[in-house]
Design a protein around this motif. Structure first.
Motif, PDB file in Angstrom:
ATOM      1  N   VAL A  29       4.986   3.077   4.611  1.00  0.00           N
ATOM      2  CA  VAL A  29       4.881   4.082   5.446  1.00  0.00           C
ATOM      3  C   VAL A  29       5.053   5.419   4.539  1.00  0.00           C
ATOM      4  O   VAL A  29       4.251   6.454   4.609  1.00  0.00           O
ATOM      5  N   GLU A  30       5.913   5.686   3.698  1.00  0.00           N
ATOM      6  CA  GLU A  30       6.221   6.801   2.637  1.00  0.00           C
ATOM      7  C   GLU A  30       4.804   6.990   2.128  1.00  0.00           C
ATOM      8  O   GLU A  30       4.230   8.025   1.933  1.00  0.00           O
ATOM      9  N   LYS A  31       4.103   6.008   1.534  1.00  0.00           N
ATOM     10  CA  LYS A  31       2.793   6.085   0.815  1.00  0.00           C
ATOM     11  C   LYS A  31       1.811   6.720   1.703  1.00  0.00           C
ATOM     12  O   LYS A  31       0.948   7.265   1.530  1.00  0.00           O
ATOM     13  N   LEU A  32       1.900   6.073   3.033  1.00  0.00           N
ATOM     14  CA  LEU A  32       0.653   6.648   3.887  1.00  0.00           C
ATOM     15  C   LEU A  32       0.930   7.986   4.287  1.00  0.00           C
ATOM     16  O   LEU A  32       0.089   8.719   4.374  1.00  0.00           O
ATOM     17  N   GLU A  33       1.990   8.335   4.481  1.00  0.00           N
ATOM     18  CA  GLU A  33       2.406   9.807   4.595  1.00  0.00           C
ATOM     19  C   GLU A  33       2.076  10.488   3.488  1.00  0.00           C
ATOM     20  O   GLU A  33       1.316  11.857   3.774  1.00  0.00           O
ATOM     21  N   LYS A  34       1.928  10.041   2.407  1.00  0.00           N
ATOM     22  CA  LYS A  34       1.724  10.862   0.961  1.00  0.00           C
ATOM     23  C   LYS A  34       0.178  10.584   0.727  1.00  0.00           C
ATOM     24  O   LYS A  34      -0.440  11.149  -0.421  1.00  0.00           O
ATOM     25  N   GLY A  35      -0.451   9.537   1.601  1.00  0.00           N
ATOM     26  CA  GLY A  35      -2.164   9.465   1.128  1.00  0.00           C
ATOM     27  C   GLY A  35      -2.037   8.371  -0.070  1.00  0.00           C
ATOM     28  O   GLY A  35      -3.229   8.739  -0.756  1.00  0.00           O
ATOM     29  N   LEU A  36      -0.949   7.853  -0.489  1.00  0.00           N
ATOM     30  CA  LEU A  36      -0.969   6.911  -1.630  1.00  0.00           C
ATOM     31  C   LEU A  36      -0.984   5.420  -1.698  1.00  0.00           C
ATOM     32  O   LEU A  36      -0.983   4.811  -2.595  1.00  0.00           O
ATOM     33  N   ALA A  37      -1.087   5.174  -0.251  1.00  0.00           N
ATOM     34  CA  ALA A  37      -1.170   3.752   0.096  1.00  0.00           C
ATOM     35  C   ALA A  37      -2.394   2.882  -0.595  1.00  0.00           C
ATOM     36  O   ALA A  37      -3.343   3.346  -0.259  1.00  0.00           O
ATOM     37  N   LYS A  38      -2.215   1.818  -1.035  1.00  0.00           N
ATOM     38  CA  LYS A  38      -3.169   1.128  -1.574  1.00  0.00           C
ATOM     39  C   LYS A  38      -3.176  -0.303  -0.741  1.00  0.00           C
ATOM     40  O   LYS A  38      -1.867  -0.909  -0.385  1.00  0.00           O
ATOM     41  N   GLU A  39      -4.163  -1.117  -0.318  1.00  0.00           N
ATOM     42  CA  GLU A  39      -4.326  -2.233   0.259  1.00  0.00           C
ATOM     43  C   GLU A  39      -4.727  -3.428  -0.547  1.00  0.00           C
ATOM     44  O   GLU A  39      -5.207  -3.047  -1.663  1.00  0.00           O
ATOM     45  N   GLU A  40      -4.229  -4.822  -0.309  1.00  0.00           N
ATOM     46  CA  GLU A  40      -4.830  -5.749  -1.086  1.00  0.00           C
ATOM     47  C   GLU A  40      -6.340  -6.015  -0.669  1.00  0.00           C
ATOM     48  O   GLU A  40      -6.853  -5.647   0.471  1.00  0.00           O
ATOM     49  N   THR A  41      -7.313  -6.199  -1.876  1.00  0.00           N
ATOM     50  CA  THR A  41      -8.801  -5.922  -1.733  1.00  0.00           C
ATOM     51  C   THR A  41      -9.146  -7.230  -1.783  1.00  0.00           C
ATOM     52  O   THR A  41     -10.577  -7.347  -2.031  1.00  0.00           O
ATOM     53  N   SER A  42      -8.527  -8.135  -2.551  1.00  0.00           N
ATOM     54  CA  SER A  42      -9.177  -9.276  -3.183  1.00  0.00           C
ATOM     55  C   SER A  42      -8.393 -10.616  -2.791  1.00  0.00           C
ATOM     56  O   SER A  42      -7.242 -10.512  -2.560  1.00  0.00           O
TER      57      SER A  42
END
Length: 250
Positions: A237-250
């Motif tokens: 959530v902290e990363k979401l707030e900072k726009g830094l969140a990365k998701e699993e892509t593969s």
């Protein structure tokens, strides 16, 4: 489980609930929906169940006598007291947690008001729970009762084909459900997220958990304030707030 609906419009309830998944549950004997016409308990020859409000004002008020008689008729029939839920915008707001609580009952009685409501003395006599489905006003209690019955009934064993399907839905554990995709793989230039095609179940579950948390944070942050986050969730959530969140892509 048995649902008993006290109403002035039994056909509305019967037609709305005897179809689709709930209808199939009724056919299988997993639940039953009985409607009771409050007019059948009218105390006058014209079958009227309403009158003008004392003190004046617009509209009509449903009388206490027919409502109490209808409710007691059901309780005599089932041989016990049951929870009586009155559909009203003044009640406690219905939630998934409440649906799960009510799904443990053997019998539930739904009282549907109309016009300007029901004589307060009837509510004091028979109602155990006042429930609202939202902060708005409808013409009667039938639609709220049907919404609640649908939500409760689908939690009963055997009603849904996939017993696991209720575990990851919106509002389970105060989270909104992750996005779903099906064929074709490419639609109008938009592709299914690659992780869902990877066959890597651990990555898929991680992606779904992240998406569920992300959607809740974006659309219903109030839900997150109701529950404790794990350390991993808090950091995400902290990363979401900072726009830094990365998701699993593969």
């Amino acid at each position: 489980m048995k649902f008993h609906v006290l109403t002035l419009f039994p056909d509305m309830v019967e037609n709305g609930l005897h179809t689709s998944i709930i209808g199939r549950g009724i056919e299988k004997g997993l639940l039953s929906v009985e409607t009771v016409n409050i007019r059948d308990f009218s105390e006058n020859k014209h079958n009227r169940v309403d009158d003008y409000p004392y003190g004046g004002g617009a509209g009509m008020v449903m009388q206490a006598g027919p409502v109490c008689k209808a409710c007691r008729h059901v309780e005599e029939k089932i041989g016990k007291k049951a929870r009586v839920l009155y559909m009203t915008p003044q009640g406690r707001v219905f939630s998934q947690a409440m649906a799960e609580e009510l799904a443990k009952e053997e019998d539930l009685i739904f009282l549907c008001g109309h016009y300007e409501g029901i004589d307060e003395r009837a509510l004091e006599q028979v109602v155990t729970d006042e429930v609202s489905i939202g902060d708005y006003v409808l013409t009667g209690g039938e639609l709220p009762a049907m919404v609640m019955i649908d939500s409760i009934a689908r939690l009963l064993p055997g009603v849904l084909h996939n017993a696991d399907s209720t575990g990851s839905e919106s509002h389970q554990n105060d989270r909104l459900e992750y996005p779903q995709y099906t064929r074709p793989e490419l639609f109008e230039g938009k592709a299914v997220p690659p992780v869902l095609l990877s066959g890597h179940h651990a990555n898929i579950e991680k992606w779904r958990a992240q998406q569920s948390l992300k959607r809740t944070w974006e659309r219903r942050p109030d839900l997150l304030s109701k529950t404790e986050l794990t350390e991993e969730e808090r950091l995400f959530v902290e990363k979401l707030e900072k726009g830094l969140a990365k998701e699993e892509t593969s």
